[in-house]
Motif scaffolding. Sequence first.
Motif, PDB file in Angstrom:
ATOM      1  N   UNK A  59       0.899  -1.156   0.000  1.00 24.23           N
ATOM      2  CA  UNK A  59       0.000   0.000   0.000  1.00 24.23           C
ATOM      3  C   UNK A  59       0.935   1.202   0.000  1.00 24.23           C
ATOM      4  N   UNK A  60       0.759   2.063  -0.973  1.00 23.66           N
ATOM      5  CA  UNK A  60       1.680   3.188  -1.131  1.00 23.66           C
ATOM      6  C   UNK A  60       1.374   4.315  -0.155  1.00 23.66           C
ATOM      7  N   UNK A  61       2.412   5.024   0.240  1.00 21.60           N
ATOM      8  CA  UNK A  61       2.272   6.174   1.124  1.00 21.60           C
ATOM      9  C   UNK A  61       1.906   7.397   0.295  1.00 21.60           C
ATOM     10  N   UNK A  71      -3.395  15.469 -11.871  1.00 16.45           N
ATOM     11  CA  UNK A  71      -3.785  14.382 -10.981  1.00 16.45           C
ATOM     12  C   UNK A  71      -4.128  14.948  -9.609  1.00 16.45           C
ATOM     13  N   UNK A  72      -4.918  14.198  -8.876  1.00 16.63           N
ATOM     14  CA  UNK A  72      -5.353  14.649  -7.550  1.00 16.63           C
ATOM     15  C   UNK A  72      -4.344  14.367  -6.448  1.00 16.63           C
ATOM     16  N   UNK A  73      -3.611  13.242  -6.562  1.00 16.18           N
ATOM     17  CA  UNK A  73      -2.715  12.816  -5.486  1.00 16.18           C
ATOM     18  C   UNK A  73      -1.412  12.276  -6.056  1.00 16.18           C
ATOM     19  N   UNK A  74      -0.388  12.242  -5.175  1.00 19.04           N
ATOM     20  CA  UNK A  74       0.871  11.594  -5.548  1.00 19.04           C
ATOM     21  C   UNK A  74       1.313  10.691  -4.412  1.00 19.04           C
ATOM     22  N   UNK A  75       2.001   9.610  -4.799  1.00 16.36           N
ATOM     23  CA  UNK A  75       2.425   8.580  -3.861  1.00 16.36           C
ATOM     24  C   UNK A  75       3.906   8.297  -4.064  1.00 16.36           C
ATOM     25  N   UNK A  98      10.448   9.068  -8.880  1.00 16.89           N
ATOM     26  CA  UNK A  98      10.247   8.119  -7.785  1.00 16.89           C
ATOM     27  C   UNK A  98       8.846   8.229  -7.187  1.00 16.89           C
ATOM     28  N   UNK A  99       7.907   8.730  -7.998  1.00 13.49           N
ATOM     29  CA  UNK A  99       6.532   8.913  -7.526  1.00 13.49           C
ATOM     30  C   UNK A  99       5.549   8.400  -8.562  1.00 13.49           C
ATOM     31  N   UNK A 100       4.337   8.175  -8.101  1.00 12.99           N
ATOM     32  CA  UNK A 100       3.256   7.816  -9.002  1.00 12.99           C
ATOM     33  C   UNK A 100       2.124   8.805  -8.749  1.00 12.99           C
ATOM     34  N   UNK A 109      -0.228  -1.415  -4.832  1.00 12.49           N
ATOM     35  CA  UNK A 109       0.523  -1.713  -6.046  1.00 12.49           C
ATOM     36  C   UNK A 109       1.200  -3.072  -5.942  1.00 12.49           C
ATOM     37  N   UNK A 110       1.206  -3.792  -7.050  1.00  8.91           N
ATOM     38  CA  UNK A 110       2.038  -4.977  -7.221  1.00  8.91           C
ATOM     39  C   UNK A 110       3.178  -4.541  -8.134  1.00  8.91           C
ATOM     40  N   UNK A 111       4.395  -4.966  -7.801  1.00  9.56           N
ATOM     41  CA  UNK A 111       5.535  -4.516  -8.598  1.00  9.56           C
ATOM     42  C   UNK A 111       6.670  -5.534  -8.563  1.00  9.56           C
TER      43      UNK A 111
END
Length: 187
Positions: A59-61, A71-75, A98-100, A109-111
């Motif tokens: 689960x991304x921070x 976009x509304x948010x960044x992780x 280094x962000x999404x 996320x699966x990575x």
Amino acid sequence: MNASQVDIVNMALDYLGQASITSMDERSPNAARARRMWGGARDSVLRSHIWKCAQKRVRLARLASRPLFGFSFQFQLPPDFLRLVGLSPDVRFSLEGDRIMADAEELSMAYVARVEDAALFDAGLRDCIALKLAAMMAYAVTASTAHSQSLEEQYKTRLREARGTDAREGEALAYAPSRWAGAKLGR
């Protein structure tokens, strides 16, 4: 058989007809070359396929600051991130550094992760890394572009075999198609 980083490097050196090393820290030209090229070879091969031994789910921070636009948010991506496998929920996103960036308040996320412990690699992955490393070191060691190209072709052949074996082991992962793919498929 669990193999170490040194075992994989020695496989690469065998492909090159070179003397083995006993430690990555030894003061030999082969060890120095392997130290310089190991990370690039390993990461390149790990990124080339969704290896089961390198998959992680997190689960991304969510970051406090918002993207300037779009976009509304960044992780924050995990530090060992190499390749995206899937997101939940299925939202519009963009990988940027280094962000999404995404339009969801929470994101899982699966990575494919950078695996540092070579003992966790399966046999096919070890072979592929050894061949990729040998192909990368070939010209510096042998001054032969033909040998380098031959090793690169051997790597590509072994990679196809290893990907197939890895994909057939275990239950196939089912990821929902993206909104775009779903629309294209009429869903």
